[in-house]
Design an enzyme around this catalytic site. Structure first.
Site, PDB file in Angstrom:
ATOM      1  N   GLY A 224       0.831  -1.208   0.000  1.00  0.00           N
ATOM      2  CA  GLY A 224       0.000   0.000   0.000  1.00  0.00           C
ATOM      3  C   GLY A 224       0.860   1.250   0.000  1.00  0.00           C
ATOM      4  O   GLY A 224       1.946   1.257   0.571  1.00  0.00           O
TER       5      GLY A 224
ATOM      6  N   ASP B 193       0.709   2.549   9.164  1.00  0.00           N
ATOM      7  CA  ASP B 193       0.257   1.961  10.439  1.00  0.00           C
ATOM      8  C   ASP B 193       1.330   2.032  11.530  1.00  0.00           C
ATOM      9  O   ASP B 193       1.023   1.837  12.706  1.00  0.00           O
ATOM     10  CB  ASP B 193      -0.144   0.496  10.235  1.00  0.00           C
ATOM     11  CG  ASP B 193      -1.400   0.354   9.396  1.00  0.00           C
ATOM     12  OD1 ASP B 193      -2.005   1.384   9.070  1.00  0.00           O
ATOM     13  OD2 ASP B 193      -1.768  -0.785   9.072  1.00  0.00           O
TER      14      ASP B 193
ATOM     15  N   ARG C 277      -4.698  -2.006  10.673  1.00  0.00           N
ATOM     16  CA  ARG C 277      -5.187  -3.376  10.487  1.00  0.00           C
ATOM     17  C   ARG C 277      -4.837  -4.267  11.675  1.00  0.00           C
ATOM     18  O   ARG C 277      -5.634  -5.040  12.146  1.00  0.00           O
ATOM     19  CB  ARG C 277      -4.571  -3.931   9.198  1.00  0.00           C
ATOM     20  CG  ARG C 277      -5.203  -5.180   8.702  1.00  0.00           C
ATOM     21  CD  ARG C 277      -4.635  -5.563   7.358  1.00  0.00           C
ATOM     22  NE  ARG C 277      -3.281  -5.082   7.148  1.00  0.00           N
ATOM     23  CZ  ARG C 277      -2.738  -4.880   5.963  1.00  0.00           C
ATOM     24  NH1 ARG C 277      -3.443  -5.101   4.879  1.00  0.00           N
ATOM     25  NH2 ARG C 277      -1.486  -4.471   5.838  1.00  0.00           N
TER      26      ARG C 277
END
Ligand code: F6P
Length: 354
Positions: free
Chosen positions: A14, A143, A187
């Site tokens: 990503g 993240d 996530r």
């Protein structure tokens, strides 16, 4: 010093704000300091399946890309040369095409490759390294959940975006006396939710690392009402582990909606839900991310020059260092439920739903 004349560079997984800053820094350092040729590989390692799609990157090509989000090289989070999906006689099959990928990198004259990516991309880089490709890694994920590095670029920008959203949700939530649920990315780890929640003055923060119940959240909303607070901001990480009562109701889709519905039904309150999604991955990188990405890009070139193949650059004690990719992959950095940040949040009355 390694004998290098040409390097390849690719971005996988990503995207994250700051990828272009790494590309720019690596291209500049490679050309200006070492006079190497640099080849941009499109769409991760998959780009090497079709060598004709790779192209040389000049100083002019990287001019002006520092503040741009995304990656000028393109990326994919599905590609994996060891498990390449392709159609054969109308049937989808999975093939190991890593030999062809390595052969094509050599055909293009690449003596070494910089792989910019998260855990998945670095796993692929490690496997290619084990097969003889000279690779160095640059870690990336919004993240911020890689153990090997204190911070990844992209996180700071995503945090700014999420905090700005919580600020904006605050004023409308307060005006309408509503429960406002904001779902953010994360996530496996709750770093964006935790930090945007604290920075944005949220009242409830739900993260994958702390089990919660709907009942506790609803009681907390009532407690707030008891002292005159008629609105509540709930920040939810997309990766939360759902309690049994919500799991039954889940039909896939955004967990923020599930939490919102659950609170509305249980507490009989008016709830609105905002799912921030990929907005957090886009946009111009913050100054912090631009600087970290630039340091990583230059450090990756230096690693190649020193022959540090199979290693990944990282930040430790605010210094750029390197770690072997094999040690780095597969180790997630999650929020410590007993850690200082969670304790600080609890001390100012933030509820984690537990
Ligand atoms: O790992 C970064 C991340 O942004 C996660 O927070 C999120 O779950 C995932 O990528 C989304 O990926 P995709 O682009 O496939 O939707």
């Amino acid at each position: 010093m390694a004998d290098i004349r040409c390097i390849g560079i690719c971005t996988g997984g990503g995207d994250a704000p700051g990828l272009n800053a790494v590309i720019r820094a690596a291209v500049k350092a490679a050309i200006l300091k070492y006079k190497w040729k640099v080849i941009g590989i499109p769409d991760g390692f998959d780009g090497l399946i079709w060598p004709e799609r790779s192209r040389e990157l000049s100083l002019k090509d990287v001019s002006g890309i520092l503040p741009r989000g995304g990656t000028v090289l393109g990326t994919t989070n599905r590609g994996n040369p060891f498990h390449h999906k392709m159609m054969e006689n109308g049937v989808e099959v999975t093939r190991d095409i890593s030999d062809a990928v390595i052969a094509n990198s050599r055909k293009l004259g690449m003596d070494a490759v910089i792989s910019i990516g998260g855990d998945g991309s670095q796993k692929i880089a490690q496997e290619l390294f084990a097969k003889g490709m000279k690779i160095v890694g640059v870690p990336k994920t919004i993240d911020n959940d890689l153990c090997a590095t204190e911070v990844t670029f992209g996180f700071d920008t995503a945090l700014h975006t999420a905090t700005d959203a919580v600020d904006k949700i605050h004023t409308t939530g307060e005006s309408h006396h509503r429960i406002m649920v904001v779902e953010v990315m994360g996530r496996d780890a709750g770093w964006i939710a935790l930090e945007a929640g604290i920075a944005g003055g949220a009242h409830v923060i739900l993260i994958p690392e702390i089990p919660f119940s709907l009942e506790r959240i609803c009681n907390y909303v009532s407690e707030r009402e008891g002292y005159g607070k008629r609105f509540t901001i709930v920040v939810v990480a997309e990766g939360i582990r759902l309690p049994a009562e919500l799991k039954q109701l889940s039909r896939g889709g955004a967990v923020g909606n599930l939490i919102g519905d659950g609170i509305a039904l249980t507490a009989h309150k008016e709830v609105r839900v905002s799912v921030l999604g990929h907005i957090q991955r886009g946009g111009s990188p913050s100054p912090f991310d631009r600087i970290l990405a630039t340091r990583f890009g230059v450090a990756a070139v230096e690693l190649i020059a020193q022959g540090g193949f199979g290693k990944m650059v990282c930040l430790r004690n605010e210094r750029i260092e390197s770690v072997s990719i094999s040690e780095a992959v597969g180790h997630l950095k999650t929020v410590d439920p007993q850690g200082e940040l969670v304790c600080t949040a609890r001390a100012i009355g933030i509820c984690f739903g537990d």
